[in-house]
Design an enzyme around this catalytic site. Sequence first.
Site, PDB file in Angstrom:
ATOM      1  N   HIS A  98       0.842  -1.197   0.000  1.00 40.76           N
ATOM      2  CA  HIS A  98       0.000   0.000   0.000  1.00 40.76           C
ATOM      3  C   HIS A  98       0.873   1.242   0.000  1.00 40.76           C
ATOM      4  CE1 HIS A  98       0.641  -1.389   4.117  1.00 40.76           C
ATOM      5  NE2 HIS A  98       0.638  -0.121   4.504  1.00 40.76           N
ATOM      6  N   HIS A 100       1.115   5.156   0.842  1.00 42.96           N
ATOM      7  CA  HIS A 100       0.512   6.230   1.642  1.00 42.96           C
ATOM      8  C   HIS A 100       0.627   7.546   0.873  1.00 42.96           C
ATOM      9  CE1 HIS A 100       0.403   4.215   5.707  1.00 42.96           C
ATOM     10  NE2 HIS A 100       1.352   3.470   5.139  1.00 42.96           N
TER      11      HIS A 100
HETATM   12  P1  AMP Z   1       1.621   0.439   7.347  1.00 47.15           P
HETATM   13  O1  AMP Z   1       2.170   0.704   8.695  1.00 47.15           O
HETATM   14  O2  AMP Z   1       2.406   1.080   6.242  1.00 47.15           O
HETATM   15  O3  AMP Z   1       1.386  -1.034   7.107  1.00 47.15           O
HETATM   16  O4  AMP Z   1       0.215   1.176   7.293  1.00 47.15           O
HETATM   17  C1  AMP Z   1      -0.999   0.528   7.469  1.00 47.15           C
HETATM   18  C2  AMP Z   1      -2.034   1.597   7.440  1.00 47.15           C
HETATM   19  O5  AMP Z   1      -3.302   0.988   7.279  1.00 47.15           O
HETATM   20  C3  AMP Z   1      -2.117   2.425   8.737  1.00 47.15           C
HETATM   21  O6  AMP Z   1      -1.908   3.789   8.432  1.00 47.15           O
HETATM   22  C4  AMP Z   1      -3.513   2.153   9.256  1.00 47.15           C
HETATM   23  O7  AMP Z   1      -4.106   3.278   9.835  1.00 47.15           O
HETATM   24  C5  AMP Z   1      -4.240   1.730   8.004  1.00 47.15           C
HETATM   25  N1  AMP Z   1      -5.393   0.859   8.214  1.00 47.15           N
HETATM   26  C6  AMP Z   1      -5.433  -0.258   8.968  1.00 47.15           C
HETATM   27  N2  AMP Z   1      -6.656  -0.818   8.891  1.00 47.15           N
HETATM   28  C7  AMP Z   1      -7.397  -0.025   8.068  1.00 47.15           C
HETATM   29  C8  AMP Z   1      -8.731  -0.070   7.584  1.00 47.15           C
HETATM   30  N3  AMP Z   1      -9.587  -1.051   7.944  1.00 47.15           N
HETATM   31  N4  AMP Z   1      -9.148   0.904   6.748  1.00 47.15           N
HETATM   32  C9  AMP Z   1      -8.311   1.898   6.389  1.00 47.15           C
HETATM   33  N5  AMP Z   1      -7.036   1.991   6.802  1.00 47.15           N
HETATM   34  C10 AMP Z   1      -6.581   1.047   7.630  1.00 47.15           C
END
Ligand code: AMP
Length: 139
Positions: A98, A100
């Site tokens: 993903h 950001h």
């Molecule tokens: P990372 O640390 O790069 O894996 O980021 C994961 C991101 O996913 C974090 O910023 C979380 O806030 C976001 N996240 C986790 N669960 C959800 C969800 N159900 N919907 C939207 N964002 C999410």
Amino acid sequence: MGTIFTQIVEGEIPARIVYEDETTVAFLDANPLAPGHTLVIPKEEYERLNDVPDDVATELYATIHRLVPAVEEAVDADASTVAFNNGEEAGQEVPHVHCHIVPRFEGDGGGPIHGIAGEAPDIADDELDDIADEIESRS
Ligand code: AMP
């Protein structure tokens, strides 16, 4: 069971989806670092960028390219930080690639991406040459 992002793709859990096509989807981060913080993912589950096939990578970048101005304009941001946490040691919590897109604002108190890796190492020129050669030979 798939990752939490696969569950979003499958419509099993809710998300604020802002863009979707055959290969990718973008939705608001549930814990935003700034208003408009958006995640862009491939619909197929790949853990790391290293695992993403070329054609999907092309589509993923096309969606990022489309979403960055859309996100910035939507929240009237001055700029954005666009980044992947690629692997657990880099801070990746969800094992589904993903990107950001974090809108940035003048005086928001955040820093540049240079701050992410702790103390910058002092690397000698010949070591830098070796590293460059190693990367080039694998590119
Ligand atoms: P990372 O640390 O790069 O894996 O980021 C994961 C991101 O996913 C974090 O910023 C979380 O806030 C976001 N996240 C986790 N669960 C959800 C969800 N159900 N919907 C939207 N964002 C999410």
